[in-house]
Design a protein around this motif. Sequence first.
Motif, short mmCIF file in Angstrom:
data_model
loop_
_atom_site.label_atom_id
_atom_site.label_comp_id
_atom_site.label_asym_id
_atom_site.label_seq_id
_atom_site.Cartn_x
_atom_site.Cartn_y
_atom_site.Cartn_z
N LEU A 73 0.85 -1.18 0.00
CA LEU A 73 0.00 0.00 0.00
C LEU A 73 0.89 1.23 0.00
CD1 LEU A 73 -2.59 -0.97 2.77
CD2 LEU A 73 -2.82 -1.26 0.29
N LEU A 74 0.48 2.23 -0.76
CA LEU A 74 1.15 3.52 -0.77
C LEU A 74 0.10 4.55 -0.42
CD1 LEU A 74 3.68 5.28 -1.48
CD2 LEU A 74 2.71 5.44 -3.79
N TYR A 75 0.38 5.36 0.60
CA TYR A 75 -0.61 6.36 1.02
C TYR A 75 0.07 7.60 1.58
CZ TYR A 75 0.12 3.91 5.51
OH TYR A 75 0.67 3.32 6.62
N ASP A 76 -0.67 8.70 1.53
CA ASP A 76 -0.28 9.93 2.19
C ASP A 76 -1.12 10.07 3.44
OD1 ASP A 76 1.54 10.66 0.23
OD2 ASP A 76 0.17 12.02 -0.79
N LEU A 77 -0.51 10.52 4.53
CA LEU A 77 -1.28 10.78 5.73
C LEU A 77 -0.88 12.13 6.31
CD1 LEU A 77 0.60 10.37 8.51
CD2 LEU A 77 0.30 7.98 7.95
N ASP A 78 -1.82 12.74 6.99
CA ASP A 78 -1.56 13.95 7.76
C ASP A 78 -1.66 13.57 9.22
OD1 ASP A 78 -1.29 15.57 5.52
OD2 ASP A 78 -3.35 16.26 5.57
N ALA A 79 -0.67 13.98 9.98
CA ALA A 79 -0.66 13.68 11.41
C ALA A 79 -0.29 14.93 12.19
CB ALA A 79 0.34 12.57 11.72
N GLU A 80 -0.92 15.07 13.35
CA GLU A 80 -0.59 16.17 14.25
C GLU A 80 0.91 16.16 14.51
OE1 GLU A 80 -2.96 15.39 17.71
OE2 GLU A 80 -4.82 15.48 16.58
N LEU A 133 3.31 16.43 12.60
CA LEU A 133 4.15 15.95 11.50
C LEU A 133 3.83 16.58 10.16
CD1 LEU A 133 4.26 12.10 12.15
CD2 LEU A 133 6.00 13.80 12.67
N GLY A 134 2.58 16.90 9.94
CA GLY A 134 2.17 17.34 8.60
C GLY A 134 1.93 16.12 7.72
N THR A 135 2.21 16.26 6.44
CA THR A 135 1.97 15.18 5.49
C THR A 135 3.17 14.25 5.41
OG1 THR A 135 0.50 16.58 4.19
CG2 THR A 135 1.37 14.64 3.09
N LEU A 136 2.88 12.97 5.41
CA LEU A 136 3.92 11.94 5.34
C LEU A 136 3.49 10.92 4.29
CD1 LEU A 136 6.49 11.12 7.04
CD2 LEU A 136 4.96 9.73 8.41
N ARG A 137 4.36 10.60 3.34
CA ARG A 137 4.08 9.54 2.36
C ARG A 137 4.66 8.24 2.90
NH1 ARG A 137 4.14 10.81 -3.63
NH2 ARG A 137 2.09 11.50 -2.93
N VAL A 138 3.83 7.19 2.90
CA VAL A 138 4.21 5.91 3.48
C VAL A 138 4.01 4.79 2.46
CG1 VAL A 138 3.72 4.25 5.33
CG2 VAL A 138 3.49 6.71 5.77
N ALA A 139 5.00 3.92 2.36
CA ALA A 139 4.87 2.68 1.59
C ALA A 139 4.94 1.53 2.59
CB ALA A 139 5.98 2.55 0.56
N GLU A 140 3.95 0.65 2.53
CA GLU A 140 3.94 -0.51 3.43
C GLU A 140 3.89 -1.79 2.61
OE1 GLU A 140 2.04 -0.01 7.74
OE2 GLU A 140 0.61 0.41 6.15
N HIS A 141 4.76 -2.71 2.96
CA HIS A 141 4.80 -4.03 2.32
C HIS A 141 4.39 -5.05 3.38
CE1 HIS A 141 7.01 -7.81 1.31
NE2 HIS A 141 6.38 -7.58 0.18
N PHE A 142 3.41 -5.88 3.04
CA PHE A 142 2.87 -6.87 3.97
C PHE A 142 3.15 -8.28 3.46
CE2 PHE A 142 0.20 -3.13 4.07
CZ PHE A 142 0.00 -2.89 5.42
#
Length: 138
Positions: free
Chosen positions: A94-101, A103-112
Amino acid sequence: MDRTSAALLAAADAKGAAVSEKDAAAIARAYYDAWTAGDFPAAAALLAGTLVVEVPVNHYPTTRSFAAALASFGSMVTRVDLLAAMSADNEAMLLYDLDAERLGTLRVAEHFTVEDGKITRIRQVHDTAAVRAAGLTG
């Protein structure tokens, strides 16, 4: 009904098709859907007791320690946008962008990696500069 079954049924409803407990894409997506909805127990129910986590910061030697970190960090997340999802055999990404308190925006790649209906390995890649600047490293 246990949390794993409930998460898989939710994924089936979202996809409009049946979901097998051996379907890596569906299990990864059910995990993502659960934690991004704030249902951290349902997300944790999809993790194997022998979970191996590879992340650029911090260390999670047990499934319980990772689940606790997921709930803590996940509660800081204000928005998540899934950009891409792919899978082959017992692996999904999965590849996603998240906004977190803080941190701001963070792009994350997750391999399961999925075995017997549970996530046995999570490899996560993201820029660590914002995480380190916010003091969220252990």
